[in-house]
Design a protein around this motif. Sequence first.
Motif, mmCIF file in Angstrom:
data_model
loop_
_atom_site.group_PDB
_atom_site.id
_atom_site.type_symbol
_atom_site.label_atom_id
_atom_site.label_comp_id
_atom_site.label_asym_id
_atom_site.label_seq_id
_atom_site.Cartn_x
_atom_site.Cartn_y
_atom_site.Cartn_z
ATOM 1 N N GLY A 197 45.302 45.697 36.475
ATOM 2 C CA GLY A 197 43.922 45.237 36.275
ATOM 3 C C GLY A 197 43.136 45.890 35.290
ATOM 4 N N GLN A 236 40.205 30.304 30.939
ATOM 5 C CA GLN A 236 39.891 31.623 31.517
ATOM 6 C C GLN A 236 40.696 32.557 30.996
ATOM 7 O OE1 GLN A 236 40.858 30.597 35.447
ATOM 8 N NE2 GLN A 236 38.415 29.683 36.025
ATOM 9 N N ASN A 253 41.719 36.972 32.326
ATOM 10 C CA ASN A 253 41.802 37.846 33.224
ATOM 11 C C ASN A 253 42.616 38.915 32.698
ATOM 12 O OD1 ASN A 253 39.743 36.729 34.938
ATOM 13 N ND2 ASN A 253 41.309 35.629 35.903
#
Length: 360
Positions: free
Chosen positions: A236, A176, A178
Amino acid sequence: MRTYYMHPNRRQSGFTLIELMVAITIGLLLLAGLSTLFTNNNAAQMEVERANRQVENGRYAMQLMTADLRSAGYYAEFDPEKLAMPAALTDPCSTNIADVRTGIALPVQGYDNTTSITCLTDRKDNTDVIVVRHTQTCVVDAADCEPASAGGPFFQASLCNNSSELGSNLVTNYYQINATNSGFTLHQRDCGVTANSGTPSNLRRLLTHIYYIANNSVGSDGIPTLKRAEIVSNGGTLSVQIVPLVEGIENMQIEYGIATSNMASPPVSSGVADKYTANVGQGCADTACIIANWSNVVSVKLNLLSRTLTPSLTYTDNKSYTLGLKADNQPNVIAAANDKYKRHVFSALIGLPNVAGRKN
């Protein structure tokens, strides 16, 4: 009491004008000699320091890039050989997380004397660019590593063999990526049969480094500098951050060692470079061939041209320098600058063990 009288012919006397002028002249000659000696010694010392700094900068640049290249393709426990090759070369400047995920299939990606990479500010013409992708070897928040608060993006590899991770036989479930350190669901070997059980796998920072030569170090100071563009995230949001690394690096030229064995059909990688070229797409008829070649780059010939930061008044550099081969396989000769800067070539053959080790 006895009285003394000075002889009338015994008088005190000083230097005559001629003697004084001779003494001053001798003193000035000595002072001129000492000044010349001091000036010459100072100039020689400055030349030594200038040359030492030039060599040290070149060595540091080679050391920095060598260490990063040797880590290319390291993704902890995940084997990127399982990834399908992308349909097209990913823009290394992209701040789209999907493009960052796609890019990890190519640990190394290069550009030969190109100007088409938009995120590289002040890039010097006729110099190469190389992209290096890997994760940090340390685990986020460990004692020897930066905390998650320093920013991402982040990478997590699964060690769990249950049906929702490694046991699913879907590569997309093996890892993963992110932009933040949240939303990761993969586990270590102590996981259970059901999903979401066991110890979470370690997080590592995912690095995308784009090395290039800039015309200036700061502003318009005229000092050529090795710089690095990095894909980073704060809050983010992915962005490109330019980091100056080493001043005085004037040129970078790179050849890539491609490992293919044409004895097999279809060709398979042998893990050992069969050829070195500045043009990885040489001989390719389509994009798939070019991407396959990039995936099989197992070593890099790195050539750097280092320059002193300040000129030497009594020196003229009328030499040309050969930095490997050009895309047409002819010697890449850098013409004489005929200026006052001293230069030195640094070259190294750098293996990519994480890539080559998976090809055997």
